[in-house]
Design a protein around this motif. Structure first.
Motif, PDB file in Angstrom:
ATOM      1  N   ALA A 157      30.828  32.240  42.625  1.00  0.00           N
ATOM      2  CA  ALA A 157      31.294  33.907  42.449  1.00  0.00           C
ATOM      3  C   ALA A 157      29.845  35.060  42.179  1.00  0.00           C
ATOM      4  O   ALA A 157      29.763  35.795  42.676  1.00  0.00           O
ATOM      5  N   GLY A 158      28.654  33.677  42.059  1.00  0.00           N
ATOM      6  CA  GLY A 158      27.126  33.903  42.394  1.00  0.00           C
ATOM      7  C   GLY A 158      27.292  34.143  43.600  1.00  0.00           C
ATOM      8  O   GLY A 158      26.612  35.683  44.006  1.00  0.00           O
ATOM      9  N   TYR A 159      27.624  33.894  44.662  1.00  0.00           N
ATOM     10  CA  TYR A 159      26.739  34.280  45.655  1.00  0.00           C
ATOM     11  C   TYR A 159      28.415  35.663  46.471  1.00  0.00           C
ATOM     12  O   TYR A 159      27.646  36.238  46.536  1.00  0.00           O
ATOM     13  N   PHE A 160      29.028  35.653  45.942  1.00  0.00           N
ATOM     14  CA  PHE A 160      30.002  36.796  46.192  1.00  0.00           C
ATOM     15  C   PHE A 160      29.385  38.355  45.471  1.00  0.00           C
ATOM     16  O   PHE A 160      29.439  39.352  46.191  1.00  0.00           O
ATOM     17  N   GLU A 161      29.021  37.829  44.128  1.00  0.00           N
ATOM     18  CA  GLU A 161      28.057  38.960  43.335  1.00  0.00           C
ATOM     19  C   GLU A 161      27.178  39.433  44.221  1.00  0.00           C
ATOM     20  O   GLU A 161      27.088  40.677  44.627  1.00  0.00           O
ATOM     21  N   GLU A 162      26.089  38.780  44.908  1.00  0.00           N
ATOM     22  CA  GLU A 162      25.265  38.939  45.861  1.00  0.00           C
ATOM     23  C   GLU A 162      26.051  39.425  46.940  1.00  0.00           C
ATOM     24  O   GLU A 162      24.921  41.071  47.423  1.00  0.00           O
TER      25      GLU A 162
ATOM     26  N   ALA B 290      28.395  41.185  47.123  1.00  0.00           N
ATOM     27  CA  ALA B 290      29.097  42.574  46.643  1.00  0.00           C
ATOM     28  C   ALA B 290      27.488  43.857  46.456  1.00  0.00           C
ATOM     29  O   ALA B 290      27.876  45.138  46.972  1.00  0.00           O
ATOM     30  N   LYS B 291      25.994  43.335  46.295  1.00  0.00           N
ATOM     31  CA  LYS B 291      25.557  44.284  46.495  1.00  0.00           C
ATOM     32  C   LYS B 291      24.729  44.974  47.458  1.00  0.00           C
ATOM     33  O   LYS B 291      24.821  46.018  47.651  1.00  0.00           O
ATOM     34  N   GLY B 292      25.558  44.520  48.652  1.00  0.00           N
ATOM     35  CA  GLY B 292      25.072  45.157  49.772  1.00  0.00           C
ATOM     36  C   GLY B 292      26.435  45.516  50.517  1.00  0.00           C
ATOM     37  O   GLY B 292      26.128  46.286  51.637  1.00  0.00           O
ATOM     38  N   GLY B 293      27.649  45.379  49.415  1.00  0.00           N
ATOM     39  CA  GLY B 293      28.851  45.651  50.308  1.00  0.00           C
ATOM     40  C   GLY B 293      29.610  45.467  51.490  1.00  0.00           C
ATOM     41  O   GLY B 293      30.443  45.680  52.141  1.00  0.00           O
ATOM     42  N   ASP B 294      29.774  44.256  51.202  1.00  0.00           N
ATOM     43  CA  ASP B 294      30.492  43.029  51.771  1.00  0.00           C
ATOM     44  C   ASP B 294      32.425  43.520  51.195  1.00  0.00           C
ATOM     45  O   ASP B 294      32.319  43.254  50.382  1.00  0.00           O
ATOM     46  N   VAL B 295      32.846  43.594  52.452  1.00  0.00           N
ATOM     47  CA  VAL B 295      33.956  44.204  52.102  1.00  0.00           C
ATOM     48  C   VAL B 295      34.673  42.702  51.278  1.00  0.00           C
ATOM     49  O   VAL B 295      35.442  42.661  50.551  1.00  0.00           O
ATOM     50  N   GLY B 296      34.343  41.522  51.976  1.00  0.00           N
ATOM     51  CA  GLY B 296      34.899  40.421  51.867  1.00  0.00           C
ATOM     52  C   GLY B 296      34.989  39.990  50.471  1.00  0.00           C
ATOM     53  O   GLY B 296      35.491  39.397  50.126  1.00  0.00           O
ATOM     54  N   CYS B 297      33.245  39.673  49.937  1.00  0.00           N
ATOM     55  CA  CYS B 297      32.747  39.809  48.536  1.00  0.00           C
ATOM     56  C   CYS B 297      33.189  40.218  47.748  1.00  0.00           C
ATOM     57  O   CYS B 297      34.252  39.561  47.107  1.00  0.00           O
ATOM     58  N   PHE B 298      34.362  41.869  47.869  1.00  0.00           N
ATOM     59  CA  PHE B 298      34.744  42.646  46.774  1.00  0.00           C
ATOM     60  C   PHE B 298      35.579  42.162  47.054  1.00  0.00           C
ATOM     61  O   PHE B 298      36.851  41.862  45.751  1.00  0.00           O
ATOM     62  N   ILE B 299      36.685  41.367  47.915  1.00  0.00           N
ATOM     63  CA  ILE B 299      38.024  41.213  48.111  1.00  0.00           C
ATOM     64  C   ILE B 299      38.245  39.861  47.910  1.00  0.00           C
ATOM     65  O   ILE B 299      38.807  39.653  46.496  1.00  0.00           O
ATOM     66  N   GLU B 300      37.540  38.505  47.785  1.00  0.00           N
ATOM     67  CA  GLU B 300      37.323  37.664  46.819  1.00  0.00           C
ATOM     68  C   GLU B 300      36.099  37.605  45.487  1.00  0.00           C
ATOM     69  O   GLU B 300      37.364  36.671  44.795  1.00  0.00           O
ATOM     70  N   LEU B 301      35.819  38.797  45.178  1.00  0.00           N
ATOM     71  CA  LEU B 301      35.679  39.231  43.682  1.00  0.00           C
ATOM     72  C   LEU B 301      36.809  39.677  43.106  1.00  0.00           C
ATOM     73  O   LEU B 301      37.000  39.244  42.177  1.00  0.00           O
TER      74      LEU B 301
ATOM     75  N   CYS C 200      37.168  46.533  42.575  1.00  0.00           N
ATOM     76  CA  CYS C 200      36.842  45.526  43.472  1.00  0.00           C
ATOM     77  C   CYS C 200      37.659  45.677  44.377  1.00  0.00           C
ATOM     78  O   CYS C 200      36.942  45.763  45.909  1.00  0.00           O
ATOM     79  N   THR C 201      39.095  45.912  43.543  1.00  0.00           N
ATOM     80  CA  THR C 201      40.125  46.085  45.289  1.00  0.00           C
ATOM     81  C   THR C 201      40.355  47.668  45.501  1.00  0.00           C
ATOM     82  O   THR C 201      39.958  47.347  47.107  1.00  0.00           O
ATOM     83  N   GLN C 202      39.433  48.414  44.608  1.00  0.00           N
ATOM     84  CA  GLN C 202      40.153  49.310  44.903  1.00  0.00           C
ATOM     85  C   GLN C 202      38.165  50.429  45.792  1.00  0.00           C
ATOM     86  O   GLN C 202      38.201  50.442  46.614  1.00  0.00           O
ATOM     87  N   ILE C 203      37.477  49.484  45.435  1.00  0.00           N
ATOM     88  CA  ILE C 203      35.991  49.153  46.192  1.00  0.00           C
ATOM     89  C   ILE C 203      36.201  48.631  47.533  1.00  0.00           C
ATOM     90  O   ILE C 203      35.839  49.419  48.657  1.00  0.00           O
ATOM     91  N   ALA C 204      37.044  47.595  48.152  1.00  0.00           N
ATOM     92  CA  ALA C 204      36.697  47.010  49.106  1.00  0.00           C
ATOM     93  C   ALA C 204      37.195  48.174  50.474  1.00  0.00           C
ATOM     94  O   ALA C 204      37.359  47.782  51.152  1.00  0.00           O
TER      95      ALA C 204
ATOM     96  N   GLU D  74      25.811  54.756  42.400  1.00  0.00           N
ATOM     97  CA  GLU D  74      24.442  54.482  42.527  1.00  0.00           C
ATOM     98  C   GLU D  74      24.848  53.117  43.096  1.00  0.00           C
ATOM     99  O   GLU D  74      23.750  52.119  43.324  1.00  0.00           O
ATOM    100  N   LYS D  75      26.089  52.349  43.802  1.00  0.00           N
ATOM    101  CA  LYS D  75      25.796  51.287  44.491  1.00  0.00           C
ATOM    102  C   LYS D  75      25.853  50.402  43.361  1.00  0.00           C
ATOM    103  O   LYS D  75      24.884  49.181  44.036  1.00  0.00           O
ATOM    104  N   VAL D  76      26.103  50.155  42.567  1.00  0.00           N
ATOM    105  CA  VAL D  76      26.158  49.404  41.226  1.00  0.00           C
ATOM    106  C   VAL D  76      27.781  48.905  40.180  1.00  0.00           C
ATOM    107  O   VAL D  76      28.070  49.519  40.430  1.00  0.00           O
ATOM    108  N   LEU D  77      27.998  47.763  40.703  1.00  0.00           N
ATOM    109  CA  LEU D  77      28.818  47.433  40.031  1.00  0.00           C
ATOM    110  C   LEU D  77      29.051  47.081  38.760  1.00  0.00           C
ATOM    111  O   LEU D  77      28.462  46.492  38.285  1.00  0.00           O
TER     112      LEU D  77
END
Length: 209
Positions: A124-129, A131-142, A162-166, A206-209
């Protein structure tokens, strides 16, 4: 969910020291000279390529029934600790240099239990990192981790957001999250949906989750 897991499995099939130095005198992992040069220079794309295509396959070994398969085998069988450490360090460095796909790969490795046991909190920690950069896969995983409370507290609002942002980042992500979206939509209260909308709006502004 099933299609997404199949996708993750295919990705892992493809991608599957104590001391750490890009400028090592030897090249035990047989990196092409041009790639080794870029790795030594700290190029994030080169670090990712070296980690996923050269270090990780050495770090893991096939189980007996997979010996004639793709060569990567059981991802939880680490047979070369130095290669594994190099894989993690290289991916972390690539991620820190804004190659966010590296964080997604790290998250998936720990989610599937690369060290023997799934580590959802670390994943989860890696996926959150990422997601901060807008990685679609990370948002899906989260989305799935928040939805099930794996590694992070269960939060339907954040899962749905997270699903809607992805989907906003890549409409094709809808296929990977459709089952989760349907489940969440049935269970969420009106208040939870309002919170999710605010999270999405904050991300868009703001690109902040």
């Amino acid at each position: 969910m099933q299609k997404f897991l199949i996708f993750a499995g295919l990705m892992l099939t493809f991608i599957f020291s104590n001391g750490f130095s890009h400028a090592a005198a030897s090249n035990p992992y047989n990196l092409p000279p041009a790639l080794q040069s870029k790795v030594n220079a700290g190029d994030p794309a080169a670090l990712y390529k070296a980690a996923t295509e050269y270090y990780l396959p050495v770090a893991t070994a096939p189980s007996d029934d997979e010996a004639e398969g793709d060569g990567y085998g059981d991802p939880s069988r680490i047979t070369d600790q130095n290669a594994f450490n190099l894989t993690i360090r290289s991916l972390e460095e690539a991620g820190a240099k804004k190659y966010y796909e590296a964080y997604r790969t790290l998250g998936v490795l720990f989610r599937i239990g690369i060290t023997g046991t799934p580590d959802m909190k670390k994943a989860a920690g890696y996926f959150e990192e990422g997601a901060k950069g807008g990685d679609v896969g990370c948002f899906i995983e989260l989305g799935y981790l928040y939805g099930d409370g794996l590694g992070i507290p269960m939060n339907r609002s954040r899962a749905y957001a997270c699903t809607q942002i992805a989907i906003a980042l890549d409409p094709e992500a809808h296929q990977a999250v459709s089952t989760l979206v349907g489940t969440l939509s049935q269970k969420m209260t009106a208040e939870e949906k309002q919170v999710a909308e605010k999270i999405v709006a904050r991300w868009q502004a703001e690109k902040v989750l």
